[in-house]
Scaffold this active site. Structure first.
Site, PDB file in Angstrom:
ATOM      1  N   HIS A 120      -3.478   4.294  -2.455  1.00 41.98           N
ATOM      2  CA  HIS A 120      -4.579   3.376  -1.955  1.00 41.98           C
ATOM      3  C   HIS A 120      -4.958   3.983  -0.602  1.00 41.98           C
ATOM      4  O   HIS A 120      -6.281   3.913  -0.452  1.00 41.98           O
ATOM      5  CB  HIS A 120      -3.943   2.055  -1.531  1.00 41.98           C
ATOM      6  CG  HIS A 120      -3.116   1.172  -2.473  1.00 41.98           C
ATOM      7  ND1 HIS A 120      -1.772   1.019  -2.547  1.00 41.98           N
ATOM      8  CD2 HIS A 120      -3.549   0.572  -3.679  1.00 41.98           C
ATOM      9  CE1 HIS A 120      -1.297   0.244  -3.730  1.00 41.98           C
ATOM     10  NE2 HIS A 120      -2.605   0.034  -3.919  1.00 41.98           N
TER      11      HIS A 120
ATOM     12  N   LEU B 207       0.617  -1.202   0.132  1.00 39.12           N
ATOM     13  CA  LEU B 207       0.092  -0.022  -0.171  1.00 39.12           C
ATOM     14  C   LEU B 207       0.708   1.234   0.086  1.00 39.12           C
ATOM     15  O   LEU B 207       1.925   1.420   0.632  1.00 39.12           O
ATOM     16  CB  LEU B 207      -0.770   0.049   1.252  1.00 39.12           C
ATOM     17  CG  LEU B 207      -1.866  -1.170   1.195  1.00 39.12           C
ATOM     18  CD1 LEU B 207      -2.812  -1.115   2.556  1.00 39.12           C
ATOM     19  CD2 LEU B 207      -2.681  -1.403   0.070  1.00 39.12           C
ATOM     20  N   HIS B 208       0.422   2.307  -0.652  1.00 37.50           N
ATOM     21  CA  HIS B 208       0.888   3.695  -0.909  1.00 37.50           C
ATOM     22  C   HIS B 208      -0.287   4.574  -0.530  1.00 37.50           C
ATOM     23  O   HIS B 208      -1.400   4.241  -0.608  1.00 37.50           O
ATOM     24  CB  HIS B 208       1.858   3.798  -1.982  1.00 37.50           C
ATOM     25  CG  HIS B 208       0.918   3.440  -3.468  1.00 37.50           C
ATOM     26  ND1 HIS B 208      -0.202   4.268  -3.613  1.00 37.50           N
ATOM     27  CD2 HIS B 208       0.966   2.316  -4.262  1.00 37.50           C
ATOM     28  CE1 HIS B 208      -0.619   3.906  -4.822  1.00 37.50           C
ATOM     29  NE2 HIS B 208       0.120   2.517  -5.257  1.00 37.50           N
TER      30      HIS B 208
ATOM     31  N   GLY C 156      -9.215   3.577  -8.210  1.00 42.06           N
ATOM     32  CA  GLY C 156      -8.588   4.944  -8.726  1.00 42.06           C
ATOM     33  C   GLY C 156      -8.798   5.091 -10.086  1.00 42.06           C
ATOM     34  O   GLY C 156      -8.797   4.523 -10.710  1.00 42.06           O
TER      35      GLY C 156
ATOM     36  N   LYS D  25      -6.389   6.403 -11.873  1.00 40.87           N
ATOM     37  CA  LYS D  25      -5.330   6.300 -12.379  1.00 40.87           C
ATOM     38  C   LYS D  25      -5.267   4.931 -13.342  1.00 40.87           C
ATOM     39  O   LYS D  25      -4.641   5.055 -14.088  1.00 40.87           O
ATOM     40  CB  LYS D  25      -4.151   5.839 -11.303  1.00 40.87           C
ATOM     41  CG  LYS D  25      -2.689   5.610 -11.738  1.00 40.87           C
ATOM     42  CD  LYS D  25      -1.835   4.850 -11.091  1.00 40.87           C
ATOM     43  CE  LYS D  25      -0.929   4.257 -11.848  1.00 40.87           C
ATOM     44  NZ  LYS D  25      -0.820   2.609 -11.576  1.00 40.87           N
TER      45      LYS D  25
ATOM     46  N   SER E  78       2.567   4.311  -7.501  1.00 46.10           N
ATOM     47  CA  SER E  78       2.234   2.974  -7.861  1.00 46.10           C
ATOM     48  C   SER E  78       3.196   1.853  -6.888  1.00 46.10           C
ATOM     49  O   SER E  78       4.291   2.232  -6.789  1.00 46.10           O
ATOM     50  CB  SER E  78       2.533   2.626  -9.414  1.00 46.10           C
ATOM     51  OG  SER E  78       2.659   1.230  -9.763  1.00 46.10           O
TER      52      SER E  78
HETATM   53  P1  AMP Z   1      -3.808  -2.082  -7.112  1.00 43.05           P
HETATM   54  O1  AMP Z   1      -3.367  -2.372  -5.604  1.00 43.05           O
HETATM   55  O2  AMP Z   1      -2.439  -1.357  -7.802  1.00 43.05           O
HETATM   56  O3  AMP Z   1      -4.531  -3.247  -7.703  1.00 43.05           O
HETATM   57  O4  AMP Z   1      -4.727  -0.732  -6.720  1.00 43.05           O
HETATM   58  C1  AMP Z   1      -5.964  -0.782  -5.842  1.00 43.05           C
HETATM   59  C2  AMP Z   1      -6.630   0.501  -6.221  1.00 43.05           C
HETATM   60  O5  AMP Z   1      -5.960   1.624  -5.812  1.00 43.05           O
HETATM   61  C3  AMP Z   1      -7.182   0.569  -7.595  1.00 43.05           C
HETATM   62  O6  AMP Z   1      -8.463   1.191  -7.572  1.00 43.05           O
HETATM   63  C4  AMP Z   1      -6.238   1.735  -8.317  1.00 43.05           C
HETATM   64  O7  AMP Z   1      -6.660   2.367  -9.255  1.00 43.05           O
HETATM   65  C5  AMP Z   1      -5.930   2.528  -6.990  1.00 43.05           C
HETATM   66  N1  AMP Z   1      -4.790   3.299  -7.120  1.00 43.05           N
HETATM   67  C6  AMP Z   1      -3.521   2.695  -7.301  1.00 43.05           C
HETATM   68  N2  AMP Z   1      -2.557   3.845  -7.457  1.00 43.05           N
HETATM   69  C7  AMP Z   1      -3.229   4.907  -7.220  1.00 43.05           C
HETATM   70  C8  AMP Z   1      -2.752   6.385  -7.353  1.00 43.05           C
HETATM   71  N3  AMP Z   1      -1.551   6.682  -7.485  1.00 43.05           N
HETATM   72  N4  AMP Z   1      -3.874   7.084  -6.921  1.00 43.05           N
HETATM   73  C9  AMP Z   1      -5.156   6.860  -6.837  1.00 43.05           C
HETATM   74  N5  AMP Z   1      -5.668   5.593  -6.709  1.00 43.05           N
HETATM   75  C10 AMP Z   1      -4.580   4.840  -6.919  1.00 43.05           C
END
Ligand code: AMP
Length: 281
Positions: free
Chosen positions: A34, A30-31, A144, A146, A182
């Site tokens: 998230h 997580l960042h 997101g 993104k 990311s």
């Molecule tokens: P992931 O863990 O990459 O599958 O992302 C989980 C959720 O977090 C997804 O809905 C992504 O679109 C969202 N997300 C990832 N990076 C970002 C970001 N930089 N800003 C906003 N939402 C994000």
């Protein structure tokens, strides 16, 4: 904070909870991007669940499933600190037991952009999100912007399958300098990370030209590919200017709202980013 590991446990917890529930699905590591989704869920619902599941079906055979970054302990600590009520943490075997053979395909929206480079990706995303929405039963789910195409695919599947969850799109969180956050940024070297700033810079340049009145989709694509192409460490996969709703590539002038999106490789890492041109999201 509860940790729930099977759909049965998850559903039993949800059924005993007579309040509004928000879900933030993630693949962990997580960042701040998230966490911004989780915070919004906490603000808009009486209870919030985050899920952590690195979903094998959305990775192609030559993609990075095996080396996708993981930090379960760190993730749980951050979610506990934020005040999340439960974390849904299913195993791959729980999600895809032996003999698994059911997939959700969102046909048109999955085909262009990311779908062209990643042919099985959105089938995996649509399948896992459907399973998560069924297991968790949230009133709202947070995604997101993104991952712009993903957000549209999920909105479509929720509508098409009459799922009762409201799909909420949240703004992209960026690092200082503009790089979209990311989990995969962890694998960029210092030089690659500096070079990757070209992506948000190219998008901002096109946004500025759009604000000055440039409407030709092709001119905007050329601006972005020229700027990214000038960065020797980056290898552009695509630049797209598409109708924001249908994601059909725009050939002439932009008339309504457009999604300007791109993907590029920096060393081992494939990054995506986008901006919306015109009103709306
Ligand atoms: P992931 O863990 O990459 O599958 O992302 C989980 C959720 O977090 C997804 O809905 C992504 O679109 C969202 N997300 C990832 N990076 C970002 C970001 N930089 N800003 C906003 N939402 C994000």
């Amino acid at each position: 904070m509860e940790i729930l590991k099977t759909p049965e446990e998850m559903r039993a917890w949800r059924r005993a909870l007579p309040v509004s529930l928000g879900l933030t699905p993630t693949m962990g590591y997580l960042h701040e991007g998230h966490l911004s989704l989780v915070r919004r869920s906490l603000a808009e619902n009486e209870a919030s669940v985050a899920s952590i599941f690195v979903n094998p079906t959305q990775f192609g055979p030559n993609e990075d499933f095996d080396r996708y970054p993981r930090d379960e302990e760190g993730d749980l600590r951050q979610l506990r600190e934020l005040g999340v009520d439960a974390v849904y943490l299913p195993s791959v075997e729980t999600m895809y037991p032996e003999g698994y053979q059911t997939y959700v395909t969102v046909e048109g929206l999955s085909q262009g952009l990311e779908g062209r480079s990643r042919p099985v990706h959105f089938r995996g995303v649509a399948t896992v999100v459907t399973k998560l929405l069924i297991a968790v039963g949230p009133d709202r789910a947070y995604f997101g912007k993104k991952d712009a195409q993903q957000l549209r695919v999920i909105r479509r599947l929720a509508r098409d399958l009459d799922l009762p969850t409201e799909i909420v799109g949240c703004d992209t969180v960026r690092e200082e300098g503009g790089l979209a956050m990311s989990s995969r940024n962890a694998y960029l070297s210092r030089e690659q990370r500096a070079a990757a700033l070209v992506l948000s810079r190219a998008l901002a340049e096109a946004e500025a030209r759009f604000a000055e009145g440039v409407r030709s989709a092709e001119v905007l694509r050329v601006i972005v590919s020229g700027t990214v192409g000038a960065e020797p460490q980056g290898e552009l996969d695509y630049v797209s200017v598409a109708d924001s709703e249908t994601l059909a590539e725009i050939e002439g002038d932009i008339e309504g709202v457009a999604l300007l999106s791109l993907a590029a490789r920096f060393g081992p890492v494939r990054l995506i980013d986008n901006v919306t041109l015109g009103e709306g999201a």
